[in-house]
Design a protein around this motif. Structure first.
Motif, PDB file in Angstrom:
ATOM      1  N   LEU A 239       8.482  -3.718  -6.447  1.00 23.12           N
ATOM      2  CA  LEU A 239       7.187  -3.059  -6.258  1.00 23.12           C
ATOM      3  C   LEU A 239       6.720  -3.013  -4.810  1.00 23.12           C
ATOM      4  CD1 LEU A 239       5.136  -4.517  -9.266  1.00 23.12           C
ATOM      5  CD2 LEU A 239       6.170  -2.243  -9.091  1.00 23.12           C
ATOM      6  N   HIS A 240       7.465  -3.624  -3.887  1.00 23.11           N
ATOM      7  CA  HIS A 240       6.898  -3.813  -2.548  1.00 23.11           C
ATOM      8  C   HIS A 240       6.675  -2.508  -1.784  1.00 23.11           C
ATOM      9  CE1 HIS A 240      11.035  -3.461  -0.848  1.00 23.11           C
ATOM     10  NE2 HIS A 240      10.424  -3.200   0.290  1.00 23.11           N
ATOM     11  N   MET A 241       7.313  -1.409  -2.197  1.00 21.75           N
ATOM     12  CA  MET A 241       7.116  -0.121  -1.511  1.00 21.75           C
ATOM     13  C   MET A 241       6.101   0.768  -2.225  1.00 21.75           C
ATOM     14  SD  MET A 241       8.940  -0.010   1.231  1.00 21.75           S
ATOM     15  CE  MET A 241       8.968   1.742   1.592  1.00 21.75           C
ATOM     16  N   ARG A 242       5.602   0.327  -3.370  1.00 23.84           N
ATOM     17  CA  ARG A 242       4.768   1.187  -4.203  1.00 23.84           C
ATOM     18  C   ARG A 242       3.508   1.669  -3.469  1.00 23.84           C
ATOM     19  NH1 ARG A 242       4.245   1.465  -9.852  1.00 23.84           N
ATOM     20  NH2 ARG A 242       6.431   0.811  -9.877  1.00 23.84           N
ATOM     21  N   PHE A 243       2.949   0.829  -2.613  1.00 22.56           N
ATOM     22  CA  PHE A 243       1.695   1.163  -1.941  1.00 22.56           C
ATOM     23  C   PHE A 243       1.838   2.291  -0.920  1.00 22.56           C
ATOM     24  CE2 PHE A 243      -0.365   0.335   2.203  1.00 22.56           C
ATOM     25  CZ  PHE A 243      -1.661   0.734   1.895  1.00 22.56           C
ATOM     26  N   TYR A 244       2.986   2.381  -0.265  1.00 15.39           N
ATOM     27  CA  TYR A 244       3.104   3.287   0.891  1.00 15.39           C
ATOM     28  C   TYR A 244       2.893   4.741   0.477  1.00 15.39           C
ATOM     29  CZ  TYR A 244       4.446  -0.767   3.437  1.00 15.39           C
ATOM     30  OH  TYR A 244       4.412  -2.006   4.020  1.00 15.39           O
ATOM     31  N   GLY A 245       2.102   5.435   1.237  1.00 18.47           N
ATOM     32  CA  GLY A 245       1.691   6.788   0.908  1.00 18.47           C
ATOM     33  C   GLY A 245       0.257   6.840   0.436  1.00 18.47           C
ATOM     34  N   TYR A 246      -0.285   5.697   0.031  1.00 16.24           N
ATOM     35  CA  TYR A 246      -1.675   5.671  -0.426  1.00 16.24           C
ATOM     36  C   TYR A 246      -2.630   6.125   0.676  1.00 16.24           C
ATOM     37  CZ  TYR A 246      -6.183   3.895  -2.040  1.00 16.24           C
ATOM     38  OH  TYR A 246      -7.499   3.792  -2.417  1.00 16.24           O
ATOM     39  N   GLY A 247      -2.404   5.629   1.890  1.00 15.32           N
ATOM     40  CA  GLY A 247      -3.303   5.963   2.987  1.00 15.32           C
ATOM     41  C   GLY A 247      -3.244   7.417   3.399  1.00 15.32           C
ATOM     42  N   ASP A 248      -2.116   8.075   3.119  1.00 11.69           N
ATOM     43  CA  ASP A 248      -1.964   9.470   3.535  1.00 11.69           C
ATOM     44  C   ASP A 248      -2.547  10.455   2.518  1.00 11.69           C
ATOM     45  OD1 ASP A 248      -0.627   8.679   5.835  1.00 11.69           O
ATOM     46  OD2 ASP A 248       1.305   8.634   4.797  1.00 11.69           O
TER      47      ASP A 248
ATOM     48  N   GLY B 101      -4.045   9.314  -0.742  1.00 13.00           N
ATOM     49  CA  GLY B 101      -4.972   8.769  -1.718  1.00 13.00           C
ATOM     50  C   GLY B 101      -4.359   8.761  -3.110  1.00 13.00           C
ATOM     51  N   TRP B 102      -4.950   8.024  -4.012  1.00 15.41           N
ATOM     52  CA  TRP B 102      -4.448   7.936  -5.373  1.00 15.41           C
ATOM     53  C   TRP B 102      -5.555   8.293  -6.351  1.00 15.41           C
ATOM     54  CZ3 TRP B 102      -1.505   2.572  -5.656  1.00 15.41           C
ATOM     55  CH2 TRP B 102      -0.297   2.683  -4.964  1.00 15.41           C
ATOM     56  N   THR B 103      -5.133   8.858  -7.457  1.00 17.41           N
ATOM     57  CA  THR B 103      -6.082   9.080  -8.549  1.00 17.41           C
ATOM     58  C   THR B 103      -6.386   7.737  -9.209  1.00 17.41           C
ATOM     59  OG1 THR B 103      -4.306   9.391 -10.155  1.00 17.41           O
ATOM     60  CG2 THR B 103      -5.093  11.359  -8.967  1.00 17.41           C
ATOM     61  N   ASP B 104      -7.424   7.713 -10.025  1.00 20.50           N
ATOM     62  CA  ASP B 104      -7.709   6.492 -10.782  1.00 20.50           C
ATOM     63  C   ASP B 104      -6.519   6.117 -11.661  1.00 20.50           C
ATOM     64  OD1 ASP B 104     -10.178   6.278  -9.642  1.00 20.50           O
ATOM     65  OD2 ASP B 104     -11.310   6.952 -11.398  1.00 20.50           O
ATOM     66  N   SER B 105      -5.839   7.140 -12.161  1.00 16.14           N
ATOM     67  CA  SER B 105      -4.672   6.900 -12.997  1.00 16.14           C
ATOM     68  C   SER B 105      -3.594   6.130 -12.230  1.00 16.14           C
ATOM     69  CB  SER B 105      -4.100   8.227 -13.497  1.00 16.14           C
ATOM     70  OG  SER B 105      -2.836   8.042 -14.091  1.00 16.14           O
TER      71      SER B 105
ATOM     72  N   ARG C 267      -4.615   2.544 -11.814  1.00 16.28           N
ATOM     73  CA  ARG C 267      -4.423   1.806 -13.059  1.00 16.28           C
ATOM     74  C   ARG C 267      -2.944   1.415 -13.242  1.00 16.28           C
ATOM     75  NH1 ARG C 267      -7.474   6.252 -15.222  1.00 16.28           N
ATOM     76  NH2 ARG C 267      -9.698   5.702 -15.375  1.00 16.28           N
ATOM     77  N   ARG C 268      -2.048   2.359 -12.959  1.00 17.78           N
ATOM     78  CA  ARG C 268      -0.621   2.082 -13.133  1.00 17.78           C
ATOM     79  C   ARG C 268      -0.145   1.011 -12.150  1.00 17.78           C
ATOM     80  NH1 ARG C 268       1.952   5.238 -16.610  1.00 17.78           N
ATOM     81  NH2 ARG C 268       0.920   7.155 -17.296  1.00 17.78           N
ATOM     82  N   TYR C 269      -0.678   1.052 -10.952  1.00 10.86           N
ATOM     83  CA  TYR C 269      -0.314   0.047  -9.937  1.00 10.86           C
ATOM     84  C   TYR C 269      -0.663  -1.352 -10.448  1.00 10.86           C
ATOM     85  CZ  TYR C 269      -0.028  -2.052  -5.228  1.00 10.86           C
ATOM     86  OH  TYR C 269       0.292  -2.812  -4.129  1.00 10.86           O
ATOM     87  N   VAL C 270      -1.869  -1.484 -10.975  1.00 12.29           N
ATOM     88  CA  VAL C 270      -2.319  -2.778 -11.486  1.00 12.29           C
ATOM     89  C   VAL C 270      -1.517  -3.182 -12.722  1.00 12.29           C
ATOM     90  CG1 VAL C 270      -4.268  -4.026 -12.498  1.00 12.29           C
ATOM     91  CG2 VAL C 270      -4.636  -2.507 -10.550  1.00 12.29           C
TER      92      VAL C 270
ATOM     93  N   TYR D 290      -5.128  -0.475   2.608  1.00 14.52           N
ATOM     94  CA  TYR D 290      -4.974  -1.468   1.543  1.00 14.52           C
ATOM     95  C   TYR D 290      -6.309  -2.100   1.189  1.00 14.52           C
ATOM     96  CZ  TYR D 290      -2.204  -4.064  -1.709  1.00 14.52           C
ATOM     97  OH  TYR D 290      -1.662  -4.509  -2.893  1.00 14.52           O
ATOM     98  N   ASP D 291      -7.182  -2.260   2.186  1.00 14.74           N
ATOM     99  CA  ASP D 291      -8.549  -2.713   1.878  1.00 14.74           C
ATOM    100  C   ASP D 291      -9.197  -1.768   0.871  1.00 14.74           C
ATOM    101  OD1 ASP D 291      -8.342  -4.834   3.616  1.00 14.74           O
ATOM    102  OD2 ASP D 291      -9.381  -3.833   5.271  1.00 14.74           O
ATOM    103  N   ASP D 292      -9.018  -0.471   1.129  1.00 22.72           N
ATOM    104  CA  ASP D 292      -9.614   0.535   0.246  1.00 22.72           C
ATOM    105  C   ASP D 292      -9.017   0.449  -1.155  1.00 22.72           C
ATOM    106  OD1 ASP D 292     -11.293   3.018  -0.094  1.00 22.72           O
ATOM    107  OD2 ASP D 292      -9.322   3.864  -0.556  1.00 22.72           O
ATOM    108  N   LEU D 293      -7.692   0.274  -1.234  1.00 20.46           N
ATOM    109  CA  LEU D 293      -7.044   0.162  -2.537  1.00 20.46           C
ATOM    110  C   LEU D 293      -7.559  -1.057  -3.296  1.00 20.46           C
ATOM    111  CD1 LEU D 293      -4.996   0.920  -4.688  1.00 20.46           C
ATOM    112  CD2 LEU D 293      -3.233  -0.275  -3.361  1.00 20.46           C
ATOM    113  N   GLU D 294      -7.674  -2.187  -2.630  1.00 25.15           N
ATOM    114  CA  GLU D 294      -8.164  -3.394  -3.300  1.00 25.15           C
ATOM    115  C   GLU D 294      -9.601  -3.207  -3.787  1.00 25.15           C
ATOM    116  OE1 GLU D 294      -7.156  -7.439  -2.538  1.00 25.15           O
ATOM    117  OE2 GLU D 294      -6.122  -6.882  -0.696  1.00 25.15           O
TER     118      GLU D 294
END
Length: 474
Positions: free
Chosen positions: A346-355, A357-361, A364-367, A400-404
């Motif tokens: 899972l360590h690469m799953r976050f990358y791309g979030y900052g560029d 953004g992610w839907t709520d869906s 949820r899947r990340y968590v 990542y602050d925003d994601l948390e």
């Protein structure tokens, strides 16, 4: 606690039970000494978790001596000359003077009882562990300069290193472990012997190697221990995936090699461990080992792209498989293996979030995918930023602050950690009037996917949704 006399560090103390046991053996006409780690720790200003003793008494004589004094004793280690004793809340181990050596083709030590304390001490692993405290006189026996080596921060062997490692090849792993735990520099003759004899570690059981590796990773400076393993060739036997990283440039050529990047990630992850009351109490083996192993899939996935770039596509998935295989070979328990390999995957799953953004869906899947490893994943992902580009580092940290923050908000609204489909299996069967079978599983998966994508529904809406799905999927 009993204070030790002048000549020992100020404030050095030993438990009352140690003195009592010395007096018990003296009355029985036997020598007894506190030995090894507990004596070393007196000079390091820390309390040793173990109390180990050595004596001229045989196992039968040990049992006879403590009869009536010990609350209980056990002789599971009798073949090795060791008798376990319990007195009050203390567990003690008393061992007959001995030396032990490996047959070149065997994993099991041959045990030979010695005749004197001097014989016993010279066959121990390192000089810092070859000190004894005679009881009840408190006389320090240090024939090989263990106190001097502690003060100098040097790890040497009482006999030649070749003899020491022939007696027990696992001592080579202990040398790397003490570099991590105690901050000792391995003396050059010891390094040379380790390099020469590293392959002999293969005769040692995986379980014993694993125990030393865990202690190394959980030490104060695991980088130092890993460096010793790699430089002497021990890692080629124990963790061959780690030295392989030295040959793999990362995609941005930010580091000399991925090996150094992985060590830095491990150190940064350590800084994010919490106290005992926090979600990831230090030292956390799973987090540290996942950080060390997170990029081991890169050598197998390295590709040279047009224009001179390097890519490592799917190295997370490949790395997770390699991690699982290595931990199984080292006989790790299933839970630790699952946790570490899951984090690597899972360590690469976050990358791309900052560029983008992610839907709520997606959140949820990340968590849900992280499951019980979410707190460790937060720390591993943050640690995997070693760029010297301050703007990029700040941007990733902000993302990542925003994601948390979004995870916290959704958790508060929806209890993400307990995400389930809108309806359970029994409700599905009742509403659709169908028996257990594949159709129930398909309906369950549909409702779970809908829950992930759209959030929770009330019961009536969920029933209507299920019936609509059933009409479309008879």
């Amino acid at each position: 606690m009993v204070s030790l006399p002048q000549g020992f560090p100020a404030g050095a103390e030993i438990p009352d039970v140690v003195v009592e046991l010395g007096e018990v053996f003296a009355r029985a006409g036997h020598d007894l000494s506190l030995v090894g780690g507990p004596v070393r720790d007196l000079f390091l200003g820390r309390q040793s978790p173990d109390l180990d003793f050595t004596t001229d008494a045989t196992p039968d004589q040990i049992i006879a001596a403590v009869g009536g004094w010990a609350d209980a004793h056990w002789d599971i280690g009798r073949a090795f000359g060791t008798i376990g004793i319990r007195r009050g809340g203390q567990t003690l181990e008393v061992t007959t003077y001995r030396s032990e050596a490996y047959d070149p083709t065997s994993r099991k030590p041959k045990v030979q009882f010695g005749e004197s304390l001097a014989d016993d001490l010279v066959r121990r692993d390192f000089t810092v562990n070859s000190m004894a405290l005679r009881l009840p006189s408190f006389e320090l026996i240090d024939p090989h300069g263990g106190v001097r080596d502690l003060a100098s921060g040097v790890l040497r062997t009482p006999a030649t290193a070749q003899e020491s490692f022939s007696d027990d090849p696992l001592r080579m792993m202990r040398a790397a472990r003490f570099a991590s735990q105690l901050g000792l520099n391995v003396a050059e003759p010891v390094r040379e012997a380790m390099t020469e004899m590293a392959d002999r570690l293969r005769i040692v059981s995986a379980e014993r190697i694993q125990a030393e590796l865990v202690k190394l990773i959980c030490g104060k400076n695991p980088r130092a221990g890993i460096d010793v393993m790699v430089e002497t060739g021990l890692a080629e036997v124990v963790l061959p995936e780690i030295p392989a990283l030295k040959l793999t440039d990362d995609e941005h050529r930010r580091h000399k090699d991925v090996y150094q990047h992985s060590l830095q990630v491990m150190e940064q992850a350590m800084e994010l461990e919490t106290g005992l009351e926090g979600p990831v109490p230090r030292p956390d083996f799973v987090l540290r080992f996942a950080a060390l192993m997170h990029d081991i899939g890169k050598p197998k996935t390295r590709r040279f792209e047009p224009g001179g770039g390097v890519s490592f596509r799917h190295h997370d998935v490949v790395g997770a498989k390699l991690t699982r295989k290595r931990m199984q070979a080292l006989k790790f328990d299933k839970e630790s293996t699952r946790a570490v390999s899951h984090l690597v995957e899972l360590h690469m799953r976050f990358y791309g979030y900052g560029d983008q953004g992610w839907t709520d869906s997606a959140v949820r899947r990340y968590v849900t995918d992280a499951g019980d490893q979410l707190e460790r994943l937060h720390r591993l992902t943050r640690s995997d930023v070693t760029t010297r580009n301050r703007k990029k580092s700040a941007r990733l940290a902000h993302a990542y602050d925003d994601l948390e923050t979004r995870i916290s908000e959704l958790q508060e609204e929806e209890e993400l950690a307990k995400i389930r489909p809108h309806l359970n299996g029994e409700q599905i069967m009742e509403i659709l009037d169908i028996p257990p079978g594949p159709q129930v599983g398909k309906a369950y998966k549909f409702l779970l996917d809908h829950r992930m994508e759209n959030g929770p529904l009330d019961h009536d809406a969920a029933v209507a949704l299920l019936k609509q799905w059933a009409d479309e999927n008879p």
